[in-house]
Scaffold this active site. Structure first.
Site, PDB file in Angstrom:
ATOM      1  N   GLU A  96      45.008 -12.302  54.446  1.00 22.86           N
ATOM      2  CA  GLU A  96      44.252 -12.462  53.202  1.00 22.86           C
ATOM      3  C   GLU A  96      45.085 -12.035  51.999  1.00 22.86           C
ATOM      4  O   GLU A  96      45.072 -12.705  50.954  1.00 22.86           O
ATOM      5  CB  GLU A  96      42.945 -11.669  53.257  1.00 22.86           C
ATOM      6  CG  GLU A  96      41.906 -12.242  54.202  1.00 22.86           C
ATOM      7  CD  GLU A  96      41.532 -13.668  53.859  1.00 22.86           C
ATOM      8  OE1 GLU A  96      41.368 -13.986  52.663  1.00 22.86           O
ATOM      9  OE2 GLU A  96      41.417 -14.482  54.792  1.00 22.86           O
ATOM     10  N   HIS A 154      46.408 -20.587  52.976  1.00 18.78           N
ATOM     11  CA  HIS A 154      46.136 -20.298  54.390  1.00 18.78           C
ATOM     12  C   HIS A 154      46.708 -21.412  55.270  1.00 18.78           C
ATOM     13  O   HIS A 154      47.334 -21.150  56.302  1.00 18.78           O
ATOM     14  CB  HIS A 154      44.629 -20.209  54.632  1.00 18.78           C
ATOM     15  CG  HIS A 154      44.059 -18.836  54.433  1.00 18.78           C
ATOM     16  ND1 HIS A 154      44.597 -17.703  55.010  1.00 18.78           N
ATOM     17  CD2 HIS A 154      42.962 -18.420  53.737  1.00 18.78           C
ATOM     18  CE1 HIS A 154      43.876 -16.655  54.672  1.00 18.78           C
ATOM     19  NE2 HIS A 154      42.883 -17.057  53.895  1.00 18.78           N
ATOM     20  N   HIS A 214      44.015 -20.435  47.223  1.00 16.78           N
ATOM     21  CA  HIS A 214      43.979 -19.436  48.304  1.00 16.78           C
ATOM     22  C   HIS A 214      43.814 -20.122  49.660  1.00 16.78           C
ATOM     23  O   HIS A 214      44.533 -19.808  50.622  1.00 16.78           O
ATOM     24  CB  HIS A 214      42.826 -18.457  48.048  1.00 16.78           C
ATOM     25  CG  HIS A 214      42.560 -17.495  49.155  1.00 16.78           C
ATOM     26  ND1 HIS A 214      43.017 -16.197  49.158  1.00 16.78           N
ATOM     27  CD2 HIS A 214      41.865 -17.640  50.327  1.00 16.78           C
ATOM     28  CE1 HIS A 214      42.622 -15.590  50.257  1.00 16.78           C
ATOM     29  NE2 HIS A 214      41.915 -16.442  50.986  1.00 16.78           N
ATOM     30  N   GLU A 215      42.887 -21.068  49.731  1.00 22.94           N
ATOM     31  CA  GLU A 215      42.635 -21.748  51.007  1.00 22.94           C
ATOM     32  C   GLU A 215      43.798 -22.665  51.397  1.00 22.94           C
ATOM     33  O   GLU A 215      44.174 -22.732  52.572  1.00 22.94           O
ATOM     34  CB  GLU A 215      41.333 -22.542  50.930  1.00 22.94           C
ATOM     35  CG  GLU A 215      40.086 -21.715  50.629  1.00 22.94           C
ATOM     36  CD  GLU A 215      39.888 -20.562  51.598  1.00 22.94           C
ATOM     37  OE1 GLU A 215      40.389 -20.636  52.744  1.00 22.94           O
ATOM     38  OE2 GLU A 215      39.233 -19.576  51.204  1.00 22.94           O
TER      39      GLU A 215
END
Length: 303
Positions: A225, A152, A148-149
């Site tokens: 997100e 980003h 997930h990071e």
């Protein structure tokens, strides 16, 4: 106390630098905000853009340094144990798969399950996890959080958010000054340049417009997100990403992240009704439902 002192010192330094830049521009290029008691719209817009975009981009370029200092994290240069080796190799594999430069990897002391990514570009970033996450999550769940990071970073979310914040800051300042000038002239009958009515109105409107405009920034933050969750599903697998969010939903605690990077954490706040407009993260239930309906993309396999 250390965080507050660091925040104040940084902001004072930024304010001083931009004040000097504005003095040079207004002196040599005739960009003063008022000329002969009348508004110089070009000069005012340039002034607002310098401080609006400047502050946002300085925050971006200092984001890694601020995150390291404010959280007291330890960056993994050479893994010292098995968990650090796993963290480092997992981020490295995901970064290669996502097509970005290897981020710095850090661990910071915090009780809650959380992680964040920050940095000025796709090839100069930082991915950090809390000790609470390492204690509470399985390897599959932690892998999904890291994915997930990394997503980003790959999506360029930090830069895009900075650009949006810069535009919002600029127009908040500009509109507040335009309306302040009108009120100063019409209500207070001041024809000789900015007076007390102008300055009071600008102060009040910057607060009001700033609060309203923050809903635009937060709306983008919530959208990114969802996109990072989808990216996490692409890199680590949808079921792992769902499991990670479900773990967050059952273990949610108050974030101890500094305000400078709180919006970049995987764990957001909880709110309902009107307050949801000011949340940086969507409700976890909505994120999980979106993932259940998402079909992950096939990404190149990294050896």
């Amino acid at each position: 106390m250390k965080r507050i002192a660091l925040f104040l010192a940084t902001n004072l330094a930024v304010l001083l630098v931009f004040s000097v830049v504005w003095m040079i521009l207004s002196t040599f290029f005739g960009l003063s905000t008022f000329a002969g008691g009348k508004v110089n719209y070009t000069g005012m817009l340039v002034f607002c853009a310098i401080f609006g975009f400047g502050g946002a981009f300085v925050s971006l370029f200092l984001s890694k340094w601020m995150a390291k200092r404010s959280t007291g994290m330890r960056v993994i240069d050479q893994p010292r144990n098995e968990i650090e080796q796993w963290l480092y190799s997992t981020v490295k594999r995901q970064a290669e798969k996502a097509g970005i430069g290897m981020p710095e990897v850090g661990i910071y002391e915090a009780p809650e399950i959380n992680a964040f990514a920050t940095g000025a570009s796709r090839n100069s970033s930082l991915v950090a996890v809390s000790t609470g996450l390492l204690r509470a999550m399985s390897r599959d769940e932690a892998e999904a959080v890291l994915a997930h990071e990394v997503s980003h970073v790959a999506n360029g979310d930090m830069v895009t958010l900075t650009l949006i914040q810069g535009v919002v800051n600029t127009f908040v300042m500009f509109l507040a000054r335009i309306i302040g000038n009108i009120i100063d002239r019409v209500v207070f009958k001041n024809e000789d340049g900015p007076g007390i009515g102008y300055f009071v109105t600008v102060m009040v409107l910057e607060i009001v417009f700033g609060i309203l405009a923050s809903t635009i920034v937060m709306a983008f933050s919530r959208w990114r997100e969802f996109r990072a969750d989808a990216g996490g599903a692409d890199l680590a697998g949808r079921e792992k990403m769902i499991a990670a969010l479900e773990r967050l939903a059952h273990s949610y605690g108050q974030s101890t992240l500094p305000s400078e990077v709180r919006a970049f954490g995987i764990s957001g706040g909880v709110a309902g009704g009107f307050k949801k407009l000011f949340m940086s993260h969507p409700p976890l239930a909505e994120r999980i439902q979106a993932l259940r309906e998402y079909t992950p993309r096939r990404l190149p396999t990294v050896a």
